[in-house]
Design a protein around this motif. Structure first.
Motif, PDB file in Angstrom:
ATOM      1  N   ARG A 293       0.732  -1.187  -0.175  1.00  0.00           N
ATOM      2  CA  ARG A 293      -0.164   0.014   0.008  1.00  0.00           C
ATOM      3  C   ARG A 293       1.103   1.455  -0.141  1.00  0.00           C
ATOM      4  NH1 ARG A 293      -2.573   4.082   2.393  1.00  0.00           N
ATOM      5  NH2 ARG A 293      -4.802   4.280   1.819  1.00  0.00           N
ATOM      6  N   ASN A 294       2.055   1.339   0.940  1.00  0.00           N
ATOM      7  CA  ASN A 294       2.912   2.499   0.951  1.00  0.00           C
ATOM      8  C   ASN A 294       3.545   2.528  -0.417  1.00  0.00           C
ATOM      9  OD1 ASN A 294       5.600   3.774   1.962  1.00  0.00           O
ATOM     10  ND2 ASN A 294       4.045   4.227   3.273  1.00  0.00           N
ATOM     11  N   TRP A 295       4.306   1.620  -0.697  1.00  0.00           N
ATOM     12  CA  TRP A 295       5.050   1.700  -1.972  1.00  0.00           C
ATOM     13  C   TRP A 295       4.249   2.019  -3.169  1.00  0.00           C
ATOM     14  CZ3 TRP A 295       8.854  -3.343  -0.955  1.00  0.00           C
ATOM     15  CH2 TRP A 295       9.307  -2.948   0.218  1.00  0.00           C
ATOM     16  N   SER A 296       3.155   1.471  -3.438  1.00  0.00           N
ATOM     17  CA  SER A 296       2.269   1.761  -4.447  1.00  0.00           C
ATOM     18  C   SER A 296       1.787   3.146  -4.273  1.00  0.00           C
ATOM     19  CB  SER A 296       1.336   0.728  -4.835  1.00  0.00           C
ATOM     20  OG  SER A 296       0.538   0.897  -3.622  1.00  0.00           O
ATOM     21  N   SER A 297       1.316   3.686  -3.318  1.00  0.00           N
ATOM     22  CA  SER A 297       0.945   5.090  -3.049  1.00  0.00           C
ATOM     23  C   SER A 297       2.030   6.077  -3.512  1.00  0.00           C
ATOM     24  CB  SER A 297       0.414   5.307  -1.838  1.00  0.00           C
ATOM     25  OG  SER A 297      -0.696   4.479  -1.316  1.00  0.00           O
ATOM     26  N   HIS A 298       3.307   5.586  -3.425  1.00  0.00           N
ATOM     27  CA  HIS A 298       4.434   6.526  -3.786  1.00  0.00           C
ATOM     28  C   HIS A 298       5.200   6.224  -5.018  1.00  0.00           C
ATOM     29  CE1 HIS A 298       3.801   7.184   0.638  1.00  0.00           C
ATOM     30  NE2 HIS A 298       4.025   8.424   0.375  1.00  0.00           N
ATOM     31  N   ASN A 299       4.600   5.446  -5.971  1.00  0.00           N
ATOM     32  CA  ASN A 299       5.236   5.023  -6.880  1.00  0.00           C
ATOM     33  C   ASN A 299       6.608   4.658  -7.057  1.00  0.00           C
ATOM     34  OD1 ASN A 299       2.845   6.248  -8.531  1.00  0.00           O
ATOM     35  ND2 ASN A 299       3.603   8.264  -8.146  1.00  0.00           N
ATOM     36  N   LYS A 300       6.854   3.844  -6.028  1.00  0.00           N
ATOM     37  CA  LYS A 300       7.974   3.059  -5.746  1.00  0.00           C
ATOM     38  C   LYS A 300       8.591   1.974  -6.625  1.00  0.00           C
ATOM     39  CE  LYS A 300       9.515   6.375  -2.794  1.00  0.00           C
ATOM     40  NZ  LYS A 300      10.598   7.329  -3.072  1.00  0.00           N
ATOM     41  N   PHE A 301       7.563   1.203  -7.213  1.00  0.00           N
ATOM     42  CA  PHE A 301       7.841   0.143  -8.233  1.00  0.00           C
ATOM     43  C   PHE A 301       8.298   0.693  -9.495  1.00  0.00           C
ATOM     44  CE2 PHE A 301       4.644  -1.283  -5.245  1.00  0.00           C
ATOM     45  CZ  PHE A 301       5.108  -2.356  -4.586  1.00  0.00           C
ATOM     46  N   LYS A 302       9.007  -0.593 -10.085  1.00  0.00           N
ATOM     47  CA  LYS A 302       9.270  -0.215 -11.683  1.00  0.00           C
ATOM     48  C   LYS A 302       8.330  -0.060 -12.486  1.00  0.00           C
ATOM     49  CE  LYS A 302      13.663  -3.037 -10.868  1.00  0.00           C
ATOM     50  NZ  LYS A 302      14.245  -4.369 -11.306  1.00  0.00           N
ATOM     51  N   ASP A 303       7.043  -0.687 -12.420  1.00  0.00           N
ATOM     52  CA  ASP A 303       6.149  -0.567 -13.316  1.00  0.00           C
ATOM     53  C   ASP A 303       4.842  -0.690 -12.400  1.00  0.00           C
ATOM     54  OD1 ASP A 303       5.578  -3.310 -13.399  1.00  0.00           O
ATOM     55  OD2 ASP A 303       7.122  -3.234 -15.087  1.00  0.00           O
ATOM     56  N   THR A 304       3.687  -0.447 -12.883  1.00  0.00           N
ATOM     57  CA  THR A 304       2.281  -0.541 -12.209  1.00  0.00           C
ATOM     58  C   THR A 304       1.491  -1.948 -12.852  1.00  0.00           C
ATOM     59  OG1 THR A 304       1.231   0.888 -14.006  1.00  0.00           O
ATOM     60  CG2 THR A 304       1.772   1.670 -11.958  1.00  0.00           C
ATOM     61  N   GLN A 305       2.478  -2.960 -12.991  1.00  0.00           N
ATOM     62  CA  GLN A 305       1.770  -4.363 -13.085  1.00  0.00           C
ATOM     63  C   GLN A 305       2.257  -5.127 -12.142  1.00  0.00           C
ATOM     64  OE1 GLN A 305       1.980  -5.288 -17.430  1.00  0.00           O
ATOM     65  NE2 GLN A 305       3.770  -3.977 -17.612  1.00  0.00           N
ATOM     66  N   MET A 306       1.598  -6.496 -12.051  1.00  0.00           N
ATOM     67  CA  MET A 306       1.751  -7.313 -10.662  1.00  0.00           C
ATOM     68  C   MET A 306       1.724  -8.738 -11.516  1.00  0.00           C
ATOM     69  SD  MET A 306      -0.124  -7.679  -7.230  1.00  0.00           S
ATOM     70  CE  MET A 306       0.783  -6.741  -6.325  1.00  0.00           C
ATOM     71  N   PRO A 307       2.681  -9.537 -11.396  1.00  0.00           N
ATOM     72  CA  PRO A 307       2.352 -10.926 -12.003  1.00  0.00           C
ATOM     73  C   PRO A 307       1.619 -11.702 -11.198  1.00  0.00           C
ATOM     74  CG  PRO A 307       4.952 -10.499 -11.741  1.00  0.00           C
ATOM     75  CD  PRO A 307       4.115  -9.176 -11.042  1.00  0.00           C
ATOM     76  N   ALA A 308       1.086 -12.832 -11.916  1.00  0.00           N
ATOM     77  CA  ALA A 308      -0.007 -13.440 -11.229  1.00  0.00           C
ATOM     78  C   ALA A 308       0.173 -14.102  -9.938  1.00  0.00           C
ATOM     79  CB  ALA A 308      -0.527 -14.515 -12.246  1.00  0.00           C
ATOM     80  N   ASP A 309       1.464 -14.748  -9.773  1.00  0.00           N
ATOM     81  CA  ASP A 309       1.898 -15.483  -8.698  1.00  0.00           C
ATOM     82  C   ASP A 309       1.948 -14.520  -7.547  1.00  0.00           C
ATOM     83  OD1 ASP A 309       4.204 -14.485  -9.751  1.00  0.00           O
ATOM     84  OD2 ASP A 309       5.420 -16.103  -9.103  1.00  0.00           O
ATOM     85  N   ILE A 310       2.308 -13.453  -7.624  1.00  0.00           N
ATOM     86  CA  ILE A 310       2.466 -12.331  -6.570  1.00  0.00           C
ATOM     87  C   ILE A 310       1.156 -11.746  -6.046  1.00  0.00           C
ATOM     88  CG2 ILE A 310       3.191 -10.030  -6.163  1.00  0.00           C
ATOM     89  CD1 ILE A 310       5.778 -10.543  -7.786  1.00  0.00           C
ATOM     90  N   PHE A 311       0.355 -11.512  -7.252  1.00  0.00           N
ATOM     91  CA  PHE A 311      -1.040 -11.114  -6.853  1.00  0.00           C
ATOM     92  C   PHE A 311      -1.947 -12.340  -5.884  1.00  0.00           C
ATOM     93  CE2 PHE A 311      -5.668 -11.286  -7.410  1.00  0.00           C
ATOM     94  CZ  PHE A 311      -5.928  -9.871  -6.803  1.00  0.00           C
ATOM     95  N   ALA A 312      -1.747 -13.468  -6.194  1.00  0.00           N
ATOM     96  CA  ALA A 312      -2.462 -14.661  -5.642  1.00  0.00           C
ATOM     97  C   ALA A 312      -1.905 -14.619  -4.192  1.00  0.00           C
ATOM     98  CB  ALA A 312      -2.275 -15.754  -6.413  1.00  0.00           C
ATOM     99  N   LEU A 313      -0.562 -14.544  -3.940  1.00  0.00           N
ATOM    100  CA  LEU A 313       0.052 -14.806  -2.554  1.00  0.00           C
ATOM    101  C   LEU A 313      -0.453 -13.442  -1.756  1.00  0.00           C
ATOM    102  CD1 LEU A 313       1.377 -16.194  -0.214  1.00  0.00           C
ATOM    103  CD2 LEU A 313       3.527 -15.028  -1.312  1.00  0.00           C
ATOM    104  N   LEU A 314      -0.389 -12.210  -2.240  1.00  0.00           N
ATOM    105  CA  LEU A 314      -0.782 -10.948  -1.809  1.00  0.00           C
ATOM    106  C   LEU A 314      -2.350 -11.147  -1.211  1.00  0.00           C
ATOM    107  CD1 LEU A 314      -0.388  -8.062  -0.571  1.00  0.00           C
ATOM    108  CD2 LEU A 314      -0.749  -7.490  -3.097  1.00  0.00           C
ATOM    109  N   LEU A 315      -3.244 -11.749  -2.185  1.00  0.00           N
ATOM    110  CA  LEU A 315      -4.781 -11.831  -1.864  1.00  0.00           C
ATOM    111  C   LEU A 315      -5.015 -12.594  -0.786  1.00  0.00           C
ATOM    112  CD1 LEU A 315      -7.762 -11.438  -3.156  1.00  0.00           C
ATOM    113  CD2 LEU A 315      -7.304 -13.862  -3.991  1.00  0.00           C
ATOM    114  N   CYS A 316      -4.272 -13.655  -0.780  1.00  0.00           N
ATOM    115  CA  CYS A 316      -4.440 -14.741   0.400  1.00  0.00           C
ATOM    116  C   CYS A 316      -3.722 -14.276   1.667  1.00  0.00           C
ATOM    117  CB  CYS A 316      -3.670 -16.085   0.077  1.00  0.00           C
ATOM    118  SG  CYS A 316      -4.549 -17.140  -1.361  1.00  0.00           S
TER     119      CYS A 316
END
Length: 474
Positions: A293-316
């Protein structure tokens, strides 16, 4: 369990239990009801088909044309896969009455001409196929599953290209391996299934709970009820996440995952003071959500995409931080793996962690961060928990790898301390001379507060290691 596969089949088999149930219809049966069979009875019927038996708990069975037509008309978005039998000869309660009601639905959807000849019942399923196409349902998520030749079907609908979706019952080479063929690893529909099943599970779980009974509120706002997030707001959050996943695959699924993750983690804000969990076994998991939440709010990622396996684990993980009831009472997650987690992560093999790779990640963070910004005023102490340092690192460093949000799980509650006897003198020198701290004067203390091993935390650690270290040389 949430049923994400719709199977339409009259199960016209005189040797099956279905034949014995034909006399059990009631006169006052509801307008669009399938026969009065329990879920257990329907599951038993599904299991008679060897190909579909492994998926019985995930299949909604419609044995009557009218109920199938109504289900498609009203609920087609629920399903990730629709399987048809073409021959629906026994798919009626009262054919004349049913045809009238069926024709109303089909006509409303620009499909006309069905029902004049009972011979058409042998290819009746094609009208439901056309209804789905009219709704915009993707053709590659449909299967014509039949025990009969499709010659008659092709002669009536020669303009339809159906060969690639026809599977023949009892044909060994056409055994329906749905998991491999329709839900491959990291596919959009595998993720969509996970989202729909997970959100449905927790919506039912919290449906009758008061705000103060939500575990997230118990952890962070037990003494300040004005800050509690309402049960209704949590339900709306789950529904908003669901809405991000239409039945038609979007052009850029990884962008959808990223935006859905932003919705998902929005309650992990500053008013939920994570220091409450400091030095507790739940801290690294809640930190995952806070990091994103914090890093995405401050545009700290290389891009605004998320691989499927990362989203799945984050969701759970995030859903656990909101709703897992063991958190407040026992300060850990429940020792179980929920059905939706089992289905998604099935087939995964545990990767034995390599401590050198994990320590390499810790050293990378230590050497990469402008340590003075972290320690001065904030942490004028001789040691710091690795997860705390990670959080600040993510705020300062631009263009992070999105998988780094999980590093707090790898780090657990390892601590970092200065490898020097005169910490205060060193710290004063650094501040006055505006110098950086050499990573060599750090050491990592491995006698961390252990995370209790249970099925979900073990799964999370294994997936985190897979994401962060498997193909990484550090």
């Amino acid at each position: 369990m949430y049923k994400d596969i719709l199977w339409i089949d009259d199960i016209d088999n005189s040797d099956s239990d279905a034949a014995d149930l034909e006399d059990e219809y009631e006169e006052d049966i509801s307008l669009y009801s399938d026969e009065m069979l329990s879920d257990e009875d329907k599951e038993s019927l599904i299991k008679q088909d060897d190909s579909l038996s492994p998926y019985a708990k995930r299949i909604k069975l419609c044995r009557k044309m009218l109920s199938a037509c109504h289900e498609i008309d009203t609920n087609y978005r629920r399903y990730n896969l629709v399987i048809f039998d073409m021959n629906m000869t026994k798919g009626w309660i009262n054919r004349a009455d049913d045809i009238k009601k069926l024709s109303e639905i089909l006509s409303k959807n620009k499909i006309n001409g069905y029902g004049h000849d009972t011979k058409e019942d042998k290819i009746a399923g094609i009208y439901l196929y056309l209804l789905l196409l009219n709704k915009g349902y993707p053709a590659d998520r449909m299967i014509i599953y039949t025990g009969n030749s499709t010659d008659s079907l092709k002669s009536h609908f020669s303009y339809l290209k159906l060969d690639n979706i026809v599977k023949y019952k009892g044909d060994g080479k056409d055994t329906l391996d749905l998991e491999t063929s329709y839900y491959p690893e990291n596919s959009y529909y595998r993720i969509r299934r996970l989202v729909l099943q997970a959100c449905d599970y927790w919506k039912k779980d919290i449906a009758n709970k008061k705000d103060q009974d939500i575990p997230f509120n118990k952890i962070y706002f037990s003494k300040d009820t004005d800050k509690q997030i309402s049960t209704e707001n949590f339900k709306e959050l789950l529904e908003r996440v669901e809405m991000m996943f239409p039945v038609i695959q979007p052009a850029s699924p990884e962008k959808v995952y990223y935006q859905a993750a932003r919705i998902l983690c929005e309650y992990h804000e500053n008013k939920a003071d994570i220091k409450i969990l400091l030095k507790k076994v739940l801290y690294p998991f809640h930190m995952v959500c806070r990091n994103f939440r914090n890093w995405s709010s401050h545009n700290k990622f290389k891009d605004t995409q998320m691989p499927a396996d990362i989203f799945a684990l984050l969701l759970c993980i995030t859903l656990r931080t909101y709703f897992d009831t063991e958190q407040k009472e026992n300060e850990k997650f429940s020792d179980n793996v929920n059905d939706y987690e089992k289905i998604y992560f099935s087939g995964r093999t545990n990767l034995p962690p390599n401590n050198e790779k994990i320590n390499g990640k810790i050293s990378y963070i230590i050497n990469d961060i402008p340590v003075k910004k972290i320690f001065f005023e904030k942490y004028s102490t001789e040691k710091i928990i690795c997860s705390e340092l990670l959080y600040k690192w993510g705020e300062i460093i631009d263009k992070n790898d999105i998988g780094d949000i999980f590093l707090s799980i790898l780090f657990k509650n390892h601590t970092i301390k200065f490898n020097t006897e005169d910490f205060e003198k060193l710290f004063k020198t650094i501040f006055e001379n505006d110098n950086q701290i050499d990573g060599k004067i750090f050491e990592v203390t491995i006698n961390e507060i252990p995370i209790d091993n249970n099925k979900f935390t073990d799964l999370s650690f294994s997936e985190t290691y897979r994401i962060c270290c498997k193909n990484n040389n550090t």
